[in-house]
Write a protein that holds these residues in place. Structure first.
Motif, PDB file in Angstrom:
ATOM      1  N   ARG A 181      31.907  23.204  28.065  1.00 59.12           N
ATOM      2  CA  ARG A 181      32.949  22.354  28.720  1.00 59.12           C
ATOM      3  C   ARG A 181      34.666  22.618  28.740  1.00 59.12           C
ATOM      4  NH1 ARG A 181      32.597  16.746  25.491  1.00 59.12           N
ATOM      5  NH2 ARG A 181      30.626  16.494  26.871  1.00 59.12           N
ATOM      6  N   GLY A 182      35.255  23.097  30.053  1.00 53.65           N
ATOM      7  CA  GLY A 182      36.115  23.913  29.664  1.00 53.65           C
ATOM      8  C   GLY A 182      35.773  25.564  28.540  1.00 53.65           C
ATOM      9  N   GLU A 183      36.668  25.566  27.040  1.00 52.65           N
ATOM     10  CA  GLU A 183      36.788  26.430  26.833  1.00 52.65           C
ATOM     11  C   GLU A 183      36.016  26.158  25.822  1.00 52.65           C
ATOM     12  OE1 GLU A 183      37.641  29.183  27.852  1.00 52.65           O
ATOM     13  OE2 GLU A 183      38.532  27.919  30.251  1.00 52.65           O
ATOM     14  N   ARG A 184      35.438  24.924  25.353  1.00 53.77           N
ATOM     15  CA  ARG A 184      34.594  24.940  24.041  1.00 53.77           C
ATOM     16  C   ARG A 184      33.150  25.211  24.361  1.00 53.77           C
ATOM     17  NH1 ARG A 184      35.704  18.884  24.295  1.00 53.77           N
ATOM     18  NH2 ARG A 184      34.653  18.452  22.459  1.00 53.77           N
ATOM     19  N   LEU A 185      32.401  25.721  23.205  1.00 50.74           N
ATOM     20  CA  LEU A 185      30.852  25.787  23.337  1.00 50.74           C
ATOM     21  C   LEU A 185      30.749  24.198  22.682  1.00 50.74           C
ATOM     22  CD1 LEU A 185      29.911  29.413  23.617  1.00 50.74           C
ATOM     23  CD2 LEU A 185      29.775  28.268  25.569  1.00 50.74           C
ATOM     24  N   LEU A 186      29.671  23.863  23.205  1.00 62.30           N
ATOM     25  CA  LEU A 186      28.918  22.553  22.231  1.00 62.30           C
ATOM     26  C   LEU A 186      27.542  22.364  22.363  1.00 62.30           C
ATOM     27  CD1 LEU A 186      30.919  19.597  24.134  1.00 62.30           C
ATOM     28  CD2 LEU A 186      31.591  20.968  22.932  1.00 62.30           C
ATOM     29  N   THR A 187      27.241  22.090  21.031  1.00 58.63           N
ATOM     30  CA  THR A 187      25.327  22.165  20.590  1.00 58.63           C
ATOM     31  C   THR A 187      24.895  20.769  20.155  1.00 58.63           C
ATOM     32  OG1 THR A 187      23.760  23.790  20.673  1.00 58.63           O
ATOM     33  CG2 THR A 187      25.100  23.265  18.877  1.00 58.63           C
ATOM     34  N   PRO A 188      24.485  20.462  20.174  1.00 61.73           N
ATOM     35  CA  PRO A 188      23.712  19.646  19.283  1.00 61.73           C
ATOM     36  C   PRO A 188      23.637  19.472  18.263  1.00 61.73           C
ATOM     37  CG  PRO A 188      21.941  19.257  21.540  1.00 61.73           C
ATOM     38  CD  PRO A 188      23.229  20.839  21.461  1.00 61.73           C
ATOM     39  N   ASN A 189      24.040  18.806  17.005  1.00 57.19           N
ATOM     40  CA  ASN A 189      24.509  18.393  15.634  1.00 57.19           C
ATOM     41  C   ASN A 189      22.344  18.715  15.135  1.00 57.19           C
ATOM     42  OD1 ASN A 189      24.038  18.535  12.750  1.00 57.19           O
ATOM     43  ND2 ASN A 189      26.144  16.974  12.919  1.00 57.19           N
ATOM     44  N   PRO A 190      22.481  19.980  14.154  1.00 55.13           N
ATOM     45  CA  PRO A 190      21.364  20.065  14.187  1.00 55.13           C
ATOM     46  C   PRO A 190      20.047  18.908  12.980  1.00 55.13           C
ATOM     47  CG  PRO A 190      21.773  22.196  13.986  1.00 55.13           C
ATOM     48  CD  PRO A 190      23.213  21.071  14.102  1.00 55.13           C
ATOM     49  N   GLU A 191      20.775  18.309  12.271  1.00 56.99           N
ATOM     50  CA  GLU A 191      21.030  16.998  11.851  1.00 56.99           C
ATOM     51  C   GLU A 191      20.035  15.683  12.303  1.00 56.99           C
ATOM     52  OE1 GLU A 191      23.729  16.035   8.543  1.00 56.99           O
ATOM     53  OE2 GLU A 191      23.883  17.662   7.977  1.00 56.99           O
ATOM     54  N   ALA A 192      20.585  15.836  14.113  1.00 58.72           N
ATOM     55  CA  ALA A 192      20.660  14.390  14.674  1.00 58.72           C
ATOM     56  C   ALA A 192      19.055  14.550  15.239  1.00 58.72           C
ATOM     57  CB  ALA A 192      20.719  15.179  16.286  1.00 58.72           C
ATOM     58  N   GLY A 193      18.194  15.838  14.756  1.00 55.26           N
ATOM     59  CA  GLY A 193      17.045  15.984  14.867  1.00 55.26           C
ATOM     60  C   GLY A 193      16.117  16.550  15.301  1.00 55.26           C
TER      61      GLY A 193
END
Length: 295
Positions: A209-221
């Protein structure tokens, strides 16, 4: 491709070459009928005399964490590295032109002894980088979203579900892949029952997203990814920031790029989700693949 198999006895600290085509596992082994064990798969890359085992330490750290979650003996790094090196050596000796393959290593709780105890057993063998993997790297994949059946962050309240452990119990993951294929897609994307994007059956998801890499939080499951963490470690070199975040399906579809990342496939573009096209970033895809392959 030559098959290489070694058997590992954690109690005796031995590694023994074996025939992959011969019977090795008794039907009483708890991994065979309960999936009671753990595993990892590492990518091995060969360049002349150099051998790169991608994210070797990360994989082994997760292997140890999975063992702890299942109450298995703490794996000895020297023993398991000896097994890994034995498989690599046999593959290299049999086919010097082979420059890329995987090694899968596993530890089972073993069979039930008469006194009620168990004797864990392990094994390691090579797996090929096949045409499906190479095509995904160059062409990308499509996916359909599937309800994982639980709310996000359930694992913090129910650790016995082993959500963050890489176990041999992969029936649900395999079923998700088959269902996705029946829908005409290459992959599945798990989503929590309350709408938080999680992971693929055998990979993690990263979006841009723009200049950001995002990934789901492992603690979410979901399973904490070794390849995802490798990418995040090098995000700054790519001129990007990296963070864990909760997001939904709409965020994936609207992203400036999306990738499934895993040991064998490295980084593959997610082209389409639930029939919706996603922007492709070919330049970043190539950079991600190079970063991962360098280990």
């Amino acid at each position: 491709m030559t098959d290489a198999l070694v058997l590992i006895d954690p109690a005796a600290s031995t590694v023994e070459a074996a025939d992959l085509d011969a019977p090795q596992l008794p039907v009483t082994d708890l991994s065979a009928h309960r999936g009671d064990g753990i595993f990892e798969t590492v990518l091995v890359r060969l360049d002349d005399a150099d051998v790169t085992v991608v994210s070797r330490e990360r994989h082994f750290a997760r292997f140890g964490a999975s063992a702890s979650a299942l109450g298995l003996p703490d794996p000895d790094p020297e023993l398991w590295n000896r097994a890994l090196e034995a498989v690599i050596a046999k593959v290299r000796a049999a086919d010097p032109l082979n420059t890329e393959f995987g090694v899968r290593y596993a530890c089972s709780r073993g069979s039930q002894n008469p006194d009620g105890s168990q004797s864990p057993r392990g094994w390691a063998f090579n797996v090929p980088v096949d045409g499906k993997i190479t095509r995904a790297r160059t062409q990308g994949i499509s996916a359909v979203s599937l309800d994982r059946g639980y709310d996000a962050y359930l694992g913090s309240k129910a650790p016995w579900l082993l959500i963050g452990a890489k176990t041999l119990s992969y029936a649900v993951n395999q079923a998700a892949g088959r269902y996705a294929a029946e829908q005409g897609a290459d992959e599945a994307l798990f989503v929590s029952h309350d709408g938080v994007v999680l992971e693929g059956p055998t990979s993690n998801l990263i979006i841009r997203r723009g200049e950001r890499l995002l990934t789901p939080n492992p603690e979410a499951g979901l399973l904490s990814g070794t390849t995802q963490r490798l990418v995040f470690d090098h995000a700054g070199e790519l001129g990007l920031t990296a963070e864990y975040a909760d997001f939904g399906l709409g965020d994936v579809i609207a992203a400036d790029g999306a990738w499934y990342v895993s040991s064998m496939r490295t980084a593959v573009t997610l082209n389409q989700l639930d029939g919706n096209p996603i922007a492709r970033d070919e330049e970043l895809t190539s950079k991600l693949q190079r970063v991962i392959m360098a280990g």
